[in-house]
Scaffold this motif. Structure first.
Motif, PDB file in Angstrom:
ATOM      1  N   GLY A  48      33.886  53.243   0.224  1.00  0.00           N
ATOM      2  CA  GLY A  48      33.988  54.570  -0.403  1.00  0.00           C
ATOM      3  C   GLY A  48      35.395  54.853  -0.908  1.00  0.00           C
ATOM      4  O   GLY A  48      35.589  55.375  -2.014  1.00  0.00           O
ATOM      5  N   ILE A  49      36.395  54.500  -0.120  1.00  0.00           N
ATOM      6  CA  ILE A  49      37.790  54.728  -0.544  1.00  0.00           C
ATOM      7  C   ILE A  49      38.101  53.882  -1.774  1.00  0.00           C
ATOM      8  O   ILE A  49      38.669  54.373  -2.759  1.00  0.00           O
ATOM      9  CB  ILE A  49      38.784  54.436   0.603  1.00  0.00           C
ATOM     10  N   GLY A  58      43.273  56.528  -8.812  1.00  0.00           N
ATOM     11  CA  GLY A  58      44.237  57.026  -7.823  1.00  0.00           C
ATOM     12  C   GLY A  58      43.501  57.998  -6.917  1.00  0.00           C
ATOM     13  O   GLY A  58      42.268  58.097  -6.966  1.00  0.00           O
ATOM     14  N   PHE A  59      44.250  58.741  -6.083  1.00  0.00           N
ATOM     15  CA  PHE A  59      43.596  59.632  -5.122  1.00  0.00           C
ATOM     16  C   PHE A  59      43.097  60.924  -5.760  1.00  0.00           C
ATOM     17  O   PHE A  59      43.812  61.582  -6.511  1.00  0.00           O
ATOM     18  CB  PHE A  59      44.559  59.989  -3.983  1.00  0.00           C
ATOM     19  N   PRO A 122      42.284  50.094   1.500  1.00  0.00           N
ATOM     20  CA  PRO A 122      42.452  50.086   0.033  1.00  0.00           C
ATOM     21  C   PRO A 122      43.639  50.929  -0.436  1.00  0.00           C
ATOM     22  O   PRO A 122      44.253  50.626  -1.465  1.00  0.00           O
ATOM     23  CB  PRO A 122      41.123  50.667  -0.476  1.00  0.00           C
ATOM     24  N   ILE A 123      43.981  51.955   0.345  1.00  0.00           N
ATOM     25  CA  ILE A 123      45.145  52.785  -0.018  1.00  0.00           C
ATOM     26  C   ILE A 123      46.433  51.992   0.234  1.00  0.00           C
ATOM     27  O   ILE A 123      47.387  52.079  -0.554  1.00  0.00           O
ATOM     28  CB  ILE A 123      45.089  54.129   0.751  1.00  0.00           C
ATOM     29  N   GLY A 124      46.457  51.194   1.280  1.00  0.00           N
ATOM     30  CA  GLY A 124      47.606  50.307   1.530  1.00  0.00           C
ATOM     31  C   GLY A 124      47.786  49.314   0.390  1.00  0.00           C
ATOM     32  O   GLY A 124      48.917  48.988   0.015  1.00  0.00           O
ATOM     33  N   VAL A 137      49.373  59.973   0.390  1.00  0.00           N
ATOM     34  CA  VAL A 137      47.950  59.736   0.093  1.00  0.00           C
ATOM     35  C   VAL A 137      47.175  59.424   1.383  1.00  0.00           C
ATOM     36  O   VAL A 137      46.029  59.870   1.545  1.00  0.00           O
ATOM     37  CB  VAL A 137      47.786  58.611  -0.957  1.00  0.00           C
ATOM     38  N   VAL A 138      47.797  58.693   2.302  1.00  0.00           N
ATOM     39  CA  VAL A 138      47.132  58.431   3.587  1.00  0.00           C
ATOM     40  C   VAL A 138      46.816  59.762   4.273  1.00  0.00           C
ATOM     41  O   VAL A 138      45.711  59.976   4.789  1.00  0.00           O
ATOM     42  CB  VAL A 138      48.014  57.553   4.511  1.00  0.00           C
TER      43      VAL A 138
END
Ligand code: F2R
Ligand code: MG
Ligand code: MG
Length: 301
Positions: A48-49, A58-59, A122-124, A137-138
């Motif tokens: 999902g992320i 992006g977020f 995935p954010i990393g 964002v985390v």
């Protein structure tokens, strides 16, 4: 930024999750050489992320929450923790916003479960070269379901470990330098204490029973993120890291998933045993997702 490392990270998560699923509490290392046929909520939420980062380039909190809910409604049987489905319900039925820290209405002070950390890789990957943005964002991606400081800091350390792993370029991993960077980046005393203990455990090549005693193996972020980082650092290849992670028992699917994310980002898809890749559910979709995430990141640079 190698595409093989993006693929390794996402597939490594799903494989670590599938290896640990149904084996929670198991300690017999000889039993954990093969993956089961299903991954769980850890991978479903990580997907999902990644989908949302690709969708929104992006977020975007509204989009991420919507995708979490859509994926949950399609596969509610993936073994989600107690809190997230209730939060999805509040957003869907009561028209609450994603950033209201709704978990505080379920748990005093919010959830300190590992549900934010298990999905954060995935954010990393996406923000690996923007450390300040990474922390921000985390935070935002975590508070959709987890707003307790220990859950958010655990998610940050997991994401930061992935970002270090994906950008590591030396011929050999300098474990102590990797650990030092994590220690310097944490803003929480309890995590700092565990990272300091980790250094001694690494030097001693401590027995698993001692690792579990000092780092933990539970469902709380503080008792599983350090165990995943350690499982990566104490082993010399991806397969051993994952088997070790799962053999710690406790919340095995999640410690396996988080270890798989870090080890996969470091070693790349080429070091994942073929027999695991072949057995993995939705392997092609997850691999394509990693490729699309990599392309969006490349096009943004
Ligand atoms: N164990 C699971 N899922 C349970 C369902 C499995 C069942 N067999 C099935 O197939 O349906 N694994 C998954 O859940 C973990 C991630 O959980 P998450 O998303 O953090 O959930 P939650 O509800 O926020 O927190 C989990 C537990 O932590 C304790 N807790 C959290 N905050 C607390 C607080 N402030 N005070 C007291 N306790 C708190 C509670 O025990 C929560 O239930 C992963 O392991 C994933 O694999
Ligand atoms: Mg799970
Ligand atoms: Mg779990």
């Amino acid at each position: 930024m190698e595409i093989s490392r993006f693929k390794g990270c996402l597939l490594g998560t799903a494989i670590g999750d599938s290896l640990g699923a149904g084996r929670e509490g198991s300690f017999d290392i000889s039993e954990v050489r093969d993956i089961g046929s299903r991954y769980t909520d850890d991978t479903a939420m990580l997907i999902g992320i990644a989908e949302s980062l690709i969708n929104s380039r992006g977020f975007n909190g509204d989009d991420m929450a919507e995708i979490f809910i859509k994926n949950y409604l399609r596969e509610p049987w993936r073994g989600y923790g107690w809190g997230p489905p209730r939060i999805f319900n509040m957003i869907l039925k009561d028209r609450r916003r994603w950033d209201e820290m709704l978990d505080k209405e379920l748990y005093p002070g919010g959830s300190f479960g590992n549900g934010a950390a298990m999905r954060i890789a995935p954010i990393g990957l996406f923000y690996y070269d923007e450390p300040e943005k990474l922390r921000d964002v985390v935070h935002k991606a975590s508070i959709i379901t987890h707003s307790h400081e220990l859950a958010i800091e655990g998610a940050f350390l997991q994401a930061y470990a992935v970002s270090l792993a994906v950008s590591e370029s030396g011929p050999e991993l300098d474990r102590y330098q990797f650990l030092q960077k994590l220690k310097e980046s944490t803003r929480n005393r309890e995590y700092l204490k565990k990272l300091q203990i980790m250094e001694d455990l690494l030097k001693d090549k401590a027995e698993r029973i001692k690792v579990i005693k000092y780092l933990g193996n539970g469902i709380e972020a503080l008792n599983s993120v350090p165990a995943a980082i350690y499982s990566f650092l104490v082993n010399d290849d991806l397969e051993e890291s994952l088997v070790y992670a799962v053999s710690l028992g406790g919340d095995a699917d999640t410690i396996g998933a988080m270890t798989g994310a870090i080890a996969g980002a470091y070693y790349g898809i080429g070091k994942i045993p073929i027999r695991w890749i072949e057995r993995l559910e939705n392997r092609q979709y997850i691999e394509n997702l990693a490729e699309r995430l990599w392309q969006v990141k490349r096009d943004k640079k």
